[in-house]
Write a protein that holds these residues in place. Structure first.
Motif, PDB file in Angstrom:
ATOM      1  N   LEU A 196      59.654 -13.202 -34.820  1.00  0.00           N
ATOM      2  CA  LEU A 196      58.331 -13.706 -35.177  1.00  0.00           C
ATOM      3  C   LEU A 196      58.423 -14.781 -36.249  1.00  0.00           C
ATOM      4  O   LEU A 196      57.807 -15.842 -36.140  1.00  0.00           O
ATOM      5  CB  LEU A 196      57.462 -12.537 -35.666  1.00  0.00           C
ATOM      6  N   GLN A 197      59.218 -14.521 -37.303  1.00  0.00           N
ATOM      7  CA  GLN A 197      59.323 -15.490 -38.387  1.00  0.00           C
ATOM      8  C   GLN A 197      60.028 -16.762 -37.934  1.00  0.00           C
ATOM      9  O   GLN A 197      59.689 -17.861 -38.387  1.00  0.00           O
ATOM     10  CB  GLN A 197      60.058 -14.863 -39.588  1.00  0.00           C
ATOM     11  N   LEU A 203      49.488 -14.486 -20.006  1.00  0.00           N
ATOM     12  CA  LEU A 203      50.544 -15.411 -20.400  1.00  0.00           C
ATOM     13  C   LEU A 203      51.469 -14.781 -21.440  1.00  0.00           C
ATOM     14  O   LEU A 203      52.688 -14.952 -21.400  1.00  0.00           O
ATOM     15  CB  LEU A 203      49.933 -16.696 -20.970  1.00  0.00           C
ATOM     16  N   GLY A 204      50.882 -14.036 -22.388  1.00  0.00           N
ATOM     17  CA  GLY A 204      51.699 -13.370 -23.399  1.00  0.00           C
ATOM     18  C   GLY A 204      52.628 -12.337 -22.802  1.00  0.00           C
ATOM     19  O   GLY A 204      53.794 -12.223 -23.191  1.00  0.00           O
ATOM     20  N   ILE A 205      52.143 -11.578 -21.823  1.00  0.00           N
ATOM     21  CA  ILE A 205      52.977 -10.566 -21.152  1.00  0.00           C
ATOM     22  C   ILE A 205      54.122 -11.238 -20.401  1.00  0.00           C
ATOM     23  O   ILE A 205      55.266 -10.762 -20.404  1.00  0.00           O
ATOM     24  CB  ILE A 205      52.113  -9.704 -20.220  1.00  0.00           C
ATOM     25  N   LEU A 206      53.833 -12.381 -19.746  1.00  0.00           N
ATOM     26  CA  LEU A 206      54.872 -13.106 -19.006  1.00  0.00           C
ATOM     27  C   LEU A 206      55.959 -13.642 -19.929  1.00  0.00           C
ATOM     28  O   LEU A 206      57.102 -13.834 -19.515  1.00  0.00           O
ATOM     29  CB  LEU A 206      54.243 -14.265 -18.218  1.00  0.00           C
ATOM     30  N   TRP A 207      55.611 -13.903 -21.208  1.00  0.00           N
ATOM     31  CA  TRP A 207      56.577 -14.458 -22.157  1.00  0.00           C
ATOM     32  C   TRP A 207      57.526 -13.399 -22.709  1.00  0.00           C
ATOM     33  O   TRP A 207      58.604 -13.710 -23.206  1.00  0.00           O
ATOM     34  CB  TRP A 207      55.829 -15.147 -23.298  1.00  0.00           C
ATOM     35  N   ILE A 208      57.167 -12.124 -22.631  1.00  0.00           N
ATOM     36  CA  ILE A 208      57.957 -11.053 -23.264  1.00  0.00           C
ATOM     37  C   ILE A 208      59.427 -11.061 -22.854  1.00  0.00           C
ATOM     38  O   ILE A 208      60.315 -10.988 -23.716  1.00  0.00           O
ATOM     39  CB  ILE A 208      57.310  -9.679 -22.996  1.00  0.00           C
ATOM     40  N   PRO A 209      59.774 -11.145 -21.556  1.00  0.00           N
ATOM     41  CA  PRO A 209      61.204 -11.119 -21.196  1.00  0.00           C
ATOM     42  C   PRO A 209      61.997 -12.269 -21.821  1.00  0.00           C
ATOM     43  O   PRO A 209      63.165 -12.089 -22.179  1.00  0.00           O
ATOM     44  CB  PRO A 209      61.176 -11.230 -19.661  1.00  0.00           C
ATOM     45  N   VAL A 231      50.353 -12.773 -29.339  1.00  0.00           N
ATOM     46  CA  VAL A 231      50.068 -11.941 -28.166  1.00  0.00           C
ATOM     47  C   VAL A 231      51.330 -11.249 -27.671  1.00  0.00           C
ATOM     48  O   VAL A 231      51.371 -10.026 -27.503  1.00  0.00           O
ATOM     49  CB  VAL A 231      49.444 -12.784 -27.034  1.00  0.00           C
ATOM     50  N   SER A 232      52.393 -12.024 -27.442  1.00  0.00           N
ATOM     51  CA  SER A 232      53.605 -11.444 -26.862  1.00  0.00           C
ATOM     52  C   SER A 232      54.251 -10.421 -27.789  1.00  0.00           C
ATOM     53  O   SER A 232      54.659  -9.344 -27.355  1.00  0.00           O
ATOM     54  CB  SER A 232      54.601 -12.550 -26.517  1.00  0.00           C
ATOM     55  N   VAL A 233      54.319 -10.749 -29.090  1.00  0.00           N
ATOM     56  CA  VAL A 233      54.941  -9.826 -30.045  1.00  0.00           C
ATOM     57  C   VAL A 233      54.133  -8.537 -30.154  1.00  0.00           C
ATOM     58  O   VAL A 233      54.686  -7.433 -30.172  1.00  0.00           O
ATOM     59  CB  VAL A 233      55.080 -10.499 -31.428  1.00  0.00           C
TER      60      VAL A 233
END
Length: 538
Positions: free
Chosen positions: A397-398, A378-384, A135-137
Motif C-alpha cells: 500500500l505504501q 475493477l478492484g477485485i480484478l486487480w487483486i491477483p 479498493v483492492s487492498v
C-alpha cells in the motif's frame, strides 16, 4: 486455530443488529439531492467527523497489514501512523480554502483554482488510484480476515466483505457511512485494546515481549544507507504521501466537507488526529506481541499478515474473541463504505455531471450507486496482480501510494501557497506524474526480466522511498518551471484560493473560527507524536 463459540457469535450478532438499526434509521432519512447523498447535507458535528476520519482510515489493511509490519520486521513503516500532525494540518491550513470554495470534491477545487482540464485529470487519476490501492487492498485484506475467522476460502470471504458493506452504502449514502463509522470506531477501539491487553498478559508483559525479539527490532530509525528504510527518504516520502492522503484526497477530505462550518470541521480534524495515534497500539503492537509469542513457541503462523488473526483466535477467551472479531468487521466495512462513497461522488459529480449537466438529481443518485459497483469489480480484478508486487500488504500500500502521491501533493501545495502557479504548470505536473507512476509500477512487475545493469532495472529497483522523494522534487520543478514560462493566472480567478489572495474579511472569518482550546489540543497531539517517535528509537 480455535473456532468461534456460541458466546462469540452472540457478540457478533449484537453488533450487526445495532449496525442494521442505525443503517435503517439513516436510510429512512430520505436523500433528496446530491448534497444530502454525498455530503450528508453539510451539517455534521466535530465528533462524528473525527470518528469518521479515523474509521475511514483504519481499514483491513491496518488489521492485516500494520500488524504484519510489526510481526515482519518492518517497524519503520509505523511513521505512516504518526501522521496525526497532518490530519491537524488539514483543519488548520487546507480546510478554510476548501469550504470557502463550496466544492463537493477535490477535482472540483482544482477546477476553481486552475481549469476544467485539471479537474478532469485528477478525477480519472483519483479513481485509478482507488482501484490500485484502497479498493483492492481493502477487499484483499477483508477476504483474508473473514476467511481466517470463518474458516472459508479467500474469495468467498472477499465477496462477503463487499456485499455486506455495499448494501447500506448504496442505499444510505454519506450519512449512512458517517453514522455507522461512529459506532464502528467505538467497537474497533474497545476490541483492539482488549486484544492488546490479553496478548501482553499471555506474553508475560512488555519486558518479556522485548526480550523475545532480536536486538534493535523496535528501532524505527534505520541508517541512511539502509537498503529498505533509509531514514531521510522515509521521513520525506511519508510526509509527501501523508499530505496527499490526509489533506488533498477525496477519501478523507469528503468527511470534513460535510462539516457545518470551519470551526466544526477543524475540531473534527483535531479529534481525528488524536484518534490517529491509536493504530500503533491497536495493531502494530499486537503484531509485535504475536511475533514474540511465536518465538516463545506459543503461536504458529506462516505469513506475517496472519499474525493478528492468529493472536485473536488462539489467545482471546470466548465472548471477547467475538467482540474483537466485530471490531475487525467494523474496520473492513468502514473503510470499504468510505471508498465506495468517495468513488461514486467522484464519478457522479466530476465526470457524469460534467458531461450531462442537465441530469435530474434523482438520476444522479442512481448513477452514483451504479458507479460504485463498477469500481468494486475493477478492484477485485486487480487483486491477483497486486499480490505479485509486495510480500507484505502494508508495504504494498505504501509503495503504490508513493508513486501516486508526489504529483498531486506538488500541485495542491504549490497551488495554495504560490499564487504564480497556473493551469499549464498544474496539468503538466499531473500528466508527467501519471506517466512516471504507470512506468514505475509496470517495470516493478517486470523487474526480474530486466537487464540488471540496465537503466530500466535501476528505475524499477530503486528503493520506493528514495524514488518517491526524488520524484516529488522533479514534480515541483516541472510545476514551477512550466508556470513561470507561461502567463500568470488572472487575480480574480484565484481570489480566496491561495494564501496570497485572501481578503481581510476572509482572514477575520478564519481568526474567529477557533479558540485557545483548539490551539492547546492541537499542540498536545503534536507532543504525543514526538513522544512516540522518540520511544521507538532502539
Amino acid at each position: 486455530m480455535q473456532r468461534f463459540e456460541t458466546l462469540d457469535w452472540i457478540m457478533i450478532g449484537v453488533y450487526f443488529m445495532i449496525l442494521l438499526g442505525v443503517a435503517v434509521w439513516v436510510i429512512r432519512q430520505k436523500n433528496e439531492n446530491t448534497e444530502d447523498y454525498f455530503l450528508a447535507g453539510r451539517n455534521m458535528g466535530w465528533f462524528v467527523i473525527g470518528a469518521s476520519i479515523f474509521a475511514s482510515n483504519i481499514g483491513s489493511e491496518h488489521v492485516v497489514g500494520l500488524a504484519g509490519s510489526g510481526a515482519g520486521g518492518k517497524i519503520p513503516l509505523l511513521i505512516y501512523e504518526l501522521h496525526a500532525w497532518l490530519v491537524i494540518t488539514l483543519g488548520w491550513v487546507f480546510l478554510p480554502f476548501y469550504l470557502r470554495s463550496g466544492v463537493f470534491t477535490m477535482p472540483e477545487f482544482l477546477e476553481r483554482r486552475f481549469n476544467e482540464r485539471a479537474r478532469w485529470f485528477l478525477s480519472v487519476f483519483s479513481l485509478l488510484a482507488y482501484v490500485l490501492t484502497k479498493v483492492s487492498v481493502t477487499v484483499y485484506a477483508g477476504g483474508i480476515v473473514i476467511a481466517s475467522l470463518l474458516q472459508i476460502d479467500f474469495w468467498t470471504g472477499a465477496l462477503i466483505t463487499v456485499i455486506l458493506t455495499g448494501v447500506y452504502t448504496v442505499l444510505g449514502g454519506m450519512r449512512a457511512v458517517v453514522y455507522t463509522e461512529a459506532i464502528q470506531t467505538v467497537i474497533l477501539v474497545i476490541g483492539a485494546v482488549t486484544l492488546t491487553v490479553v496478548g501482553l498478559d499471555a506474553a508475560g508483559g512488555w519486558a518479556n515481549v522485548k526480550a523475545s525479539l532480536p536486538e534493535g527490532y523496535l528501532d524505527m530509525w534505520r541508517p541512511a544507507t539502509d537498503p529498505e528504510f533509509p531514514w531521510p527518504s522515509l521521513v520525506i516520502t511519508s510526509t509527501i504521501v501523508g499530505t496527499w492522503y490526509w489533506c488533498t484526497d477525496q477519501y478523507i477530505v469528503q468527511r470534513v466537507l460535510a462539516a457545518e462550518g470551519i470551526k466544526e470541521g477543524r475540531r473534527g480534524t483535531i479529534f481525528g488526529g488524536l484518534l490517529k495515534l491509536l493504530p500503533i497500539f491497536l495493531f502494530l503492537i499486537p503484531g509485535v506481541i504475536s511475533l514474540a509469542l511465536k518465538n516463545q513457541g506459543e503461536l504458529q503462523w506462516d505469513s506475517a499478515d496472519e499474525a493478528f488473526v492468529s493472536l485473536l483466535m488462539n489467545k482471546m477467551p470466548a465472548g471477547l474473541r467475538g467482540l474483537v472479531a466485530a471490531g475487525l468487521l467494523a474496520a473492513l466495512m468502514s473503510s470499504l463504505a468510505s471508498v465506495f462513497n468517495s468513488c461514486s461522488t467522484l464519478f457522479t459529480v466530476d465526470i457524469y455531471k460534467k458531461l450531462y449537466p442537465d441530469t435530474p438529481e434523482s438520476k444522479l443518485l442512481n448513477i452514483g450507486r451504479i458507479s460504485t459497483g463498477v469500481v468494486v469489480v475493477l478492484g477485485i480484478l486487480w487483486i491477483p496482480i497486486m499480490q505479485n508486487i509486495s510480500g507484505v500488504l502494508y508495504e504494498y500500500l505504501q509503495s503504490v501510494q508513493s508513486y501516486i502521491a508526489p504529483p498531486i501533493t506538488a500541485v495542491f501545495l504549490l497551488g495554495i501557497f504560490f499564487k504564480r502557479i497556473n493551469s499549464q504548470g498544474a496539468l503538466a505536473t499531473l500528466v508527467f506524474g501519471l506517466v512516471v507512476a504507470i512506468l514505475r509500477i509496470g517495470l516493478e512487475l517486470m523487474r526480474d526480466s530486466l537487464d540488471p545493469d540496465g537503466l530500466l532495472h535501476v528505475f524499477a529497483a530503486t528503493n520506493f522511498l528514495t524514488f518517491a522523494a526524488w520524484f516529488f522534487l522533479v514534480c515541483v520543478t516541472v510545476c514551477v518551471v512550466v508556470s513561470l514560462l507561461t502567463p500568470a493566472p488572472a487575480p480574480e480567478k484565484i481570489q480566496g484560493l491561495t494564501f496570497g489572495s485572501i481578503s481581510p474579511e476572509q482572514k477575520a472569518e478564519n481568526r474567529n473560527s477557533y479558540t485557545v482550546w483548539d490551539i492547546v489540543t492541537s499542540l498536545i497531539v503534536l507532543a504525543l507524536v514526538a513522544y512516540v517517535m522518540i520511544s521507538f528509537n532502539g
